[in-house]
Design an enzyme around this catalytic site. Structure first.
Site, PDB file in Angstrom:
ATOM      1  N   CYS A 232       0.221  -1.122  -0.016  1.00 41.14           N
ATOM      2  CA  CYS A 232      -0.086   0.154  -0.079  1.00 41.14           C
ATOM      3  C   CYS A 232       0.866   1.117   0.015  1.00 41.14           C
ATOM      4  O   CYS A 232       2.033   1.514  -0.232  1.00 41.14           O
ATOM      5  CB  CYS A 232      -0.934  -0.413   0.952  1.00 41.14           C
TER       6      CYS A 232
ATOM      7  N   CYS B 262       3.155   1.669   2.755  1.00 39.72           N
ATOM      8  CA  CYS B 262       5.052   1.322   3.055  1.00 39.72           C
ATOM      9  C   CYS B 262       5.764   1.563   2.339  1.00 39.72           C
ATOM     10  O   CYS B 262       7.029   1.995   2.509  1.00 39.72           O
ATOM     11  CB  CYS B 262       4.672  -0.327   1.884  1.00 39.72           C
TER      12      CYS B 262
ATOM     13  N   ASP C   9      -2.089  19.676 -27.941  1.00 40.65           N
ATOM     14  CA  ASP C   9      -1.376  19.098 -29.111  1.00 40.65           C
ATOM     15  C   ASP C   9      -2.173  19.307 -30.880  1.00 40.65           C
ATOM     16  O   ASP C   9      -3.191  19.167 -30.619  1.00 40.65           O
ATOM     17  CB  ASP C   9      -0.850  17.700 -29.257  1.00 40.65           C
TER      18      ASP C   9
END
Length: 718
Positions: A15, A18, A414
């Site tokens: 997770c 961590c 773009d």
């Protein structure tokens, strides 16, 4: 001097908390600053240079995780391999949990009407689900416990093991009801969410692998007067590289001999391949359309612009955050509180009423608090949104789209392939002393065998007008200028104005005036002459997509600022901007400049969405708060984006942003419900007003609410 940088691949993270713990561990070391990405499983570490890499690995392992130093650019292959294994194992565990566990759980909730020992058979079937299928949660909880930490895995593991253990105890002592459904439902729901997360993680490295594919593997060099084919990694600065038609350019450098055409769209985004001759630059990752070219290598390996592009994408990807991090942060506090509350409930009840009510109340607290809804809140909404998006031609790739779509106030568009078709066509023509059909037929006949990119649109127009083209006699190409051939007894020249000047062709004021206007508007021009005089010219350009103007107007009505961003020239950019209704234009911008513009807008407090389709857009797509890629674009752009518009229709872009916004709102409601449910239900369970069976049912109903709320996304856009 910049601090040395290296990368570690981190194993065992389950997770975002961590990843935070690994980052805090590394940051506590002297002279170390680390950025740990849970999405990629990679820690980017800047050190003072005095700390050995082995010390970094030892620190991470001391925190309970696996670590290995990796070479730059190799992390993504390592992570992909480990994630492939994770996906396969999670899938097997989920299948076993569903096939074996759910029928057993349903039977366990009905009165035991079977033969003697039937309940023991049920327990024997549930045990593989509780022990093997839920093993990832147990291992993570044990690792956290060894280092004095907790996470969502801790609560999941406790809920599964406690409910299974109590059921076995109740069967032995006839102490009360069984709760064999609880470990099954918890395991199935959470494994499903974890599998979705692993699938998304596996896709994270795709953009970097696609960029790596643009690197030339081999290169032809001139050594001791002879051509030699060597691995690109052995190329040295200053050597001469021979680039033939179809070759990937393997270095950044300057053409020292030869003329040719190079497709530079990967680096500049320009729709038209450019002619290059001695003294002009070429870049790694571009493709030679014609040649050969002799190129002096000025930048090789990590010193090329392509390598810089890869680093830009890697940096931007690692900086992204996910919505699930919010749930993990809350769980860091929530889980210890629930465990303490369950223990306090047990001690309070055992002092008053004995072991059975104490176990029942404590188990009810654990079960009702088990964060099933927390685990489902994000992946369920993503799954439903993905299905609805597929119907609408929109694909949400992950939580990054949800995190920022609601706040987007600026959309950077773009030009080539996004607002325009990306294909050169004849936009206009002018004649002088001849008929348009004759001009088209003779020019197309001369260009029919040419490989020049500007030849194809003229030939296509000729075929559509004439069907079968006349054959040019003695056709010949003139690199950098054009082509010539005899058609209907006339020597026809087709090419640039320089070709006409070189051959002393008489000009035409009408043609010159029209060519000047075309070039000011950003069009490419092809001039045609025969019998010593200019007889006409073609304007070639990239057509604006149908519906592009309506899509831009829709974005404006959503309150979004629009900016056109392109590597193409100013004239072409302004012409397209005027056609679609965009007032802000940034032209001739290279990939590094594109992400610099995005970062500048972000520094001004803007939340930026970038819409693009090319390799050169990848850094901007990855670094934007929201990246939207057109489905007709390159693999690199598709991998870098948060949202993919599957159909080649710009009208889907505002639809995609709207779907992302709605999905983000749905996810927030899911998370709010999950937390509110636990806060309200925990005191009721602790006071003994809920049996573990009711608690288990309430936990399932909480998850059902999350799923039902997510399913409402299926009606979006109707």
């Amino acid at each position: 001097m910049a601090a040395p940088e290296l990368e570690l691949v981190i194993g065992g993270m389950t997770c975002a908390s961590c990843a935070s713990r690994v980052q805090r561990t590394l940051d506590r070391l002297d002279g170390v600053h680390a950025t740990v990405s849970y999405a990629t499983g990679v820690a980017t570490v800047h050190t003072s240079g005095a700390l050995a890499p082995t010390a970094l690995v030892a620190a991470v392992e001391g925190a309970g995780f696996d670590a290995a130093v990796i070479e730059h650019g190799m992390a993504h292959g390592v992570v992909r391999g480990s994630d492939d294994d994770t996906v396969r194992l999670l899938y097997r565990r989920l299948v076993v949990a569903v096939v074996v566990g759910i029928p057993v759980a349903e039977l366990s909730m009905t009165p035991a009407a079977g033969p003697p020992g039937w309940r023991w058979v049920l327990l024997a079937l549930v045990l593989p689900v509780a022990l093997w299928c839920a093993a990832p949660f147990h291992r993570a909880a044990l690792r956290n416990a060894r280092h004095g930490a907790t996470s969502m895995d801790t609560l999941i593991s406790l809920g599964v093991l406690t409910s299974t253990g109590w059921s076995a105890y109740a069967m032995l002592t006839s102490a009360g009801a069984l709760y064999l459904d609880v470990p099954v439902f918890v395991t199935v729901f959470l494994l499903g969410g974890r599998l979705l997360e692993a699938l998304a993680r596996r896709r994270t490295g795709a953009v970097l692998r696609a960029l790596e594919a643009l690197r030339a593997q081999d290169v032809t060099v001139l050594r001791d007067g002879h051509e030699r084919r060597i691995p690109a990694g052995e190329l040295l600065i200053g050597e001469t590289v021979v680039v033939r038609a179809g070759d990937l350019v393997a270095c950044d450098g300057v053409v020292v001999a030869g003329n040719g055409v190079v497709d530079t769209s990967t680096m500049t985004g320009e729709s038209t391949p450019v002619e290059v001759r001695a003294g002009e630059q070429v870049f790694s990752g571009t493709v030679a359309v014609s040649g050969p070219l002799d190129v002096r290598a000025d930048g090789v390996g990590a010193g090329t612009r392509l390598a810089q592009l890869i680093r830009l994408v890697e940096r931007a990807s690692n900086e992204k955050a996910g919505i699930q991090r919010f749930a993990d942060r809350v769980c860091a506090v929530f889980v210890p509180v629930v465990i303490a509350g369950s223990a306090l409930t047990f001690l309070s009840w055992i002092a008053v009423s004995g072991i059975e009510p104490a176990v029942t109340a404590a188990l009810a607290v654990l079960i009702i608090a088990c964060p099933c809804a927390l685990g489902l809140a994000t992946p369920t909404a993503l799954l439903v949104a993905a299905g609805r998006g597929a119907q609408l031609g929109v694909f949400l790739k992950g939580s990054a789209a949800l995190e920022s779509a609601h706040a987007v106030d600026t959309v950077v568009l773009d030009k080539t392939g996004t607002l325009t078709t990306g294909r050169m066509t004849v936009r206009d023509l002018v004649t002088a002393g001849t008929q348009p059909a004759v001009l088209v037929g003779r020019a197309a006949a001369v260009l029919a065998g040419s490989r020049h990119p500007l030849a194809a649109p003229v030939v296509a127009l000729g075929v559509s007008s004439w069907g079968a083209l006349a054959e040019a006699e003695e056709p010949c190409g003139m690199p950098g200028l054009g082509a010539a051939g005899t058609v209907d007894g006339h020597l026809v020249l087709v090419g640039s104005p320089l070709l006409m000047a070189t051959h002393g062709v008489a000009t035409s004021e009408a043609v010159d005036a029209r060519v000047g206007r075309w070039e000011a508007a950003g069009h490419s021009t092809v001039v045609v002459a025969w019998d010593g005089a200019v007889t006409g010219a073609f304007a070639l350009g990239d057509a604006v997509k149908p519906g592009a103007a309506a899509a831009v107007d829709h974005l404006r009505r959503m309150g979004l600022r629009t900016i056109l961003l392109t590597g193409d020239n100013e004239g072409a950019a302004r012409a397209v901007a005027a056609a679609v209704g965009v007032t802000e234009v940034a032209a001739r911008v290279l990939p590094a400049g594109k992400i610099e513009l995005v970062e500048r807008l972000q520094a001004e407090g803007r939340t930026v969405a970038v819409v693009g389709d090319g390799v050169n857009d990848a850094p901007a797509l990855a670094g934007a708060d929201l990246g939207v890629a057109m489905g007709s674009g390159t693999d690199v752009a598709l991998a870098a984006a948060d949202i993919i518009v599957v159909r080649d229709d710009l009208a889907a872009v505002p639809l995609a942003i709207g779907l992302a916004r709605r999905t983000r709102t749905t996810t927030r409601v899911n998370l709010a419900w999950a937390f509110a449910y636990n806060v309200a239900a925990l005191p009721v369970a602790a006071l003994g007003y809920l049996s573990p069976v009711v608690a288990g049912a309430a936990m399932v109903l909480s998850s059902l609410f999350v799923v039902t709320n997510s399913l409402r996304l299926r009606s979006y856009g109707r």
